[in-house]
Design a protein around this motif. Structure first.
Motif, mmCIF file in Angstrom:
data_model
loop_
_atom_site.group_PDB
_atom_site.id
_atom_site.type_symbol
_atom_site.label_atom_id
_atom_site.label_comp_id
_atom_site.label_asym_id
_atom_site.label_seq_id
_atom_site.Cartn_x
_atom_site.Cartn_y
_atom_site.Cartn_z
ATOM 1 N N PRO A 62 2.442 -0.354 -10.786
ATOM 2 C CA PRO A 62 2.940 0.438 -9.653
ATOM 3 C C PRO A 62 1.994 1.553 -9.241
ATOM 4 O O PRO A 62 1.901 1.878 -8.043
ATOM 5 C CB PRO A 62 4.279 0.985 -10.160
ATOM 6 N N TYR A 63 1.257 2.113 -10.198
ATOM 7 C CA TYR A 63 0.295 3.163 -9.854
ATOM 8 C C TYR A 63 -0.892 2.578 -9.096
ATOM 9 O O TYR A 63 -1.434 3.215 -8.184
ATOM 10 C CB TYR A 63 -0.178 3.878 -11.121
ATOM 11 N N ALA A 64 -1.288 1.357 -9.470
ATOM 12 C CA ALA A 64 -2.371 0.689 -8.740
ATOM 13 C C ALA A 64 -1.933 0.354 -7.316
ATOM 14 O O ALA A 64 -2.702 0.528 -6.358
ATOM 15 C CB ALA A 64 -2.793 -0.580 -9.479
ATOM 16 N N VAL A 65 -0.701 -0.112 -7.154
ATOM 17 C CA VAL A 65 -0.184 -0.391 -5.810
ATOM 18 C C VAL A 65 -0.115 0.900 -5.000
ATOM 19 O O VAL A 65 -0.437 0.916 -3.809
ATOM 20 C CB VAL A 65 1.202 -1.060 -5.891
ATOM 21 N N ALA A 66 0.296 1.994 -5.641
ATOM 22 C CA ALA A 66 0.329 3.292 -4.955
ATOM 23 C C ALA A 66 -1.062 3.702 -4.510
ATOM 24 O O ALA A 66 -1.242 4.240 -3.402
ATOM 25 C CB ALA A 66 0.931 4.354 -5.874
ATOM 26 N N LEU A 67 -2.066 3.460 -5.359
ATOM 27 C CA LEU A 67 -3.451 3.780 -4.996
ATOM 28 C C LEU A 67 -3.887 2.999 -3.764
ATOM 29 O O LEU A 67 -4.487 3.569 -2.830
ATOM 30 C CB LEU A 67 -4.377 3.459 -6.175
ATOM 31 N N VAL A 68 -3.586 1.711 -3.732
ATOM 32 C CA VAL A 68 -3.965 0.878 -2.587
ATOM 33 C C VAL A 68 -3.207 1.330 -1.335
ATOM 34 O O VAL A 68 -3.773 1.378 -0.237
ATOM 35 C CB VAL A 68 -3.688 -0.612 -2.891
ATOM 36 N N PHE A 69 -1.941 1.662 -1.503
ATOM 37 C CA PHE A 69 -1.149 2.152 -0.379
ATOM 38 C C PHE A 69 -1.738 3.449 0.180
ATOM 39 O O PHE A 69 -1.837 3.622 1.402
ATOM 40 C CB PHE A 69 0.301 2.371 -0.822
ATOM 41 N N ILE A 70 -2.133 4.352 -0.698
ATOM 42 C CA ILE A 70 -2.744 5.611 -0.259
ATOM 43 C C ILE A 70 -4.040 5.327 0.498
ATOM 44 O O ILE A 70 -4.294 5.908 1.560
ATOM 45 C CB ILE A 70 -2.998 6.523 -1.478
ATOM 46 N N TRP A 71 -4.858 4.441 -0.039
ATOM 47 C CA TRP A 71 -6.143 4.117 0.608
ATOM 48 C C TRP A 71 -5.938 3.560 2.003
ATOM 49 O O TRP A 71 -6.679 3.885 2.934
ATOM 50 C CB TRP A 71 -6.900 3.116 -0.258
ATOM 51 N N SER A 72 -4.913 2.735 2.176
ATOM 52 C CA SER A 72 -4.700 2.095 3.473
ATOM 53 C C SER A 72 -3.965 2.986 4.460
ATOM 54 O O SER A 72 -3.990 2.715 5.669
ATOM 55 C CB SER A 72 -3.909 0.792 3.290
ATOM 56 N N SER A 73 -3.298 4.039 3.981
ATOM 57 C CA SER A 73 -2.455 4.861 4.859
ATOM 58 C C SER A 73 -3.008 6.249 5.129
ATOM 59 O O SER A 73 -2.555 6.916 6.064
ATOM 60 C CB SER A 73 -1.043 5.003 4.251
ATOM 61 N N ILE A 74 -3.949 6.709 4.331
ATOM 62 C CA ILE A 74 -4.371 8.102 4.432
ATOM 63 C C ILE A 74 -5.052 8.394 5.770
ATOM 64 O O ILE A 74 -4.926 9.496 6.314
ATOM 65 C CB ILE A 74 -5.290 8.488 3.243
#
Length: 289
Positions: free
Chosen positions: A154-166
């Motif tokens: 879940p932390y890796a998915v959060a990282l990818v989500f942050i990268w795509s949304s920031i």
């Protein structure tokens, strides 16, 4: 007569948006709510079973695991993404060489389709073929189960989500900062406010609405995460990396338990609405105080 005429003009302008909202939001939610009380496998007539689907979800360990993963992504994503995108917006406002190019590069991931974002990060985070573990191997360090494991997924998915949304969130903050009245900012400078004091007592309070918009958008986006999980892990192994939406997809279309899947869809809608409304209420209380 003038009042009646004005009222009909307003209704005429609002009607198209209201019709679309009803067709694509209200009707699907009502449809899902109705089927959530039935047992339906996609053919034949649905059988009304009351709240049995909700009771089954309450006893389903995979549902609770998906909820836990979603909440971890929500907390990590919002805590890191909102202040991080705000800081980026402030940095990229400065008149430095290449600032426009940097803004474009930061915004770039926001226009990439989520399914492609997931594919890109598979080649980075995958424990077997990922670049990150290869770099660790070159450094003589053991490989790490970044995705597909019990802890870090879940932390890796959060990282990818942050990268795509920031980049998207940064753009909203950037526009909000540009709209602040210059006379107020200049007055604070003339009063001797330092950069930090101006940020704390002037900029941030005047951008509360922008913070609320970005936060609500990020909350709703977290509750819609599907493609990232589908590409990174497929929800496995044994549903340990599912989010609520990916587990709803599996329940509805793979297991063909449409009633159960609709119950899960209703829960996702309610959770998203509750978290968003709670945040808005808290932000209004802070503004009032």
């Amino acid at each position: 007569m003038v009042w009646i005429s004005s009222r009909w003009k307003i209704l005429a302008m609002v009607a198209p948006a209201l019709i679309l909202f009803t067709l694509f939001v209200v009707y699907p939610v009502a449809y899902s709510l109705g089927f959530s009380f039935t047992k339906f496998r996609g053919f034949g007539n649905p059988d009304f079973i009351g709240f049995d689907n909700y009771g089954a979800l309450g006893q389903d360990p995979f549902f609770w695991r998906a909820l836990q993963n979603t909440l971890i992504i929500l907390v990590v994503g919002v805590v890191v993404l909102v202040p991080g995108s705000f800081a980026l917006a402030l940095l990229l406002r400065r008149k430095v060489a290449g600032a426009g190019l940097l803004r474009a590069l930061v915004f770039g991931p926001a226009i990439i389709a989520p399914i492609l974002v997931g594919l890109i990060w598979v080649f980075i985070l995958d424990p077997k073929i990922g670049l990150l573990n290869r770099f660790l191997g070159f450094a003589g360090l053991p490989s790490v189960q970044w995705i597909g494991g019990d802890t870090l997924t879940p932390y890796a998915v959060a990282l990818v989500f942050i990268w795509s949304s920031i980049g998207f969130a940064m753009t909203i903050f950037y526009a909000g900062r540009q709209l602040l009245p210059h006379d107020v900012m200049e007055a604070s400078e003339l009063d001797g406010a330092t950069g930090f004091q101006q940020l704390r007592y002037v900029t941030i309070p005047m951008m509360r609405e922008t913070f609320a918009i970005v936060t609500i958008l990020m909350i709703t986006n977290v509750f819609k995460i599907f493609e990232l999980v589908y590409m990174l892990t497929g929800g496995g192994p044994v549903h340990r990396s599912e989010t609520l939406v990916s587990y709803m997809y599996f329940t509805t279309f793979t297991n063909q338990k449409y009633g159960l899947g609709m119950a899960l869809a209703v829960i996702i809608t309610v959770l998203g609405a509750v978290v968003s409304i709670a945040y808005l209420a808290l932000s209004r209380e802070r503004k009032a105080s």
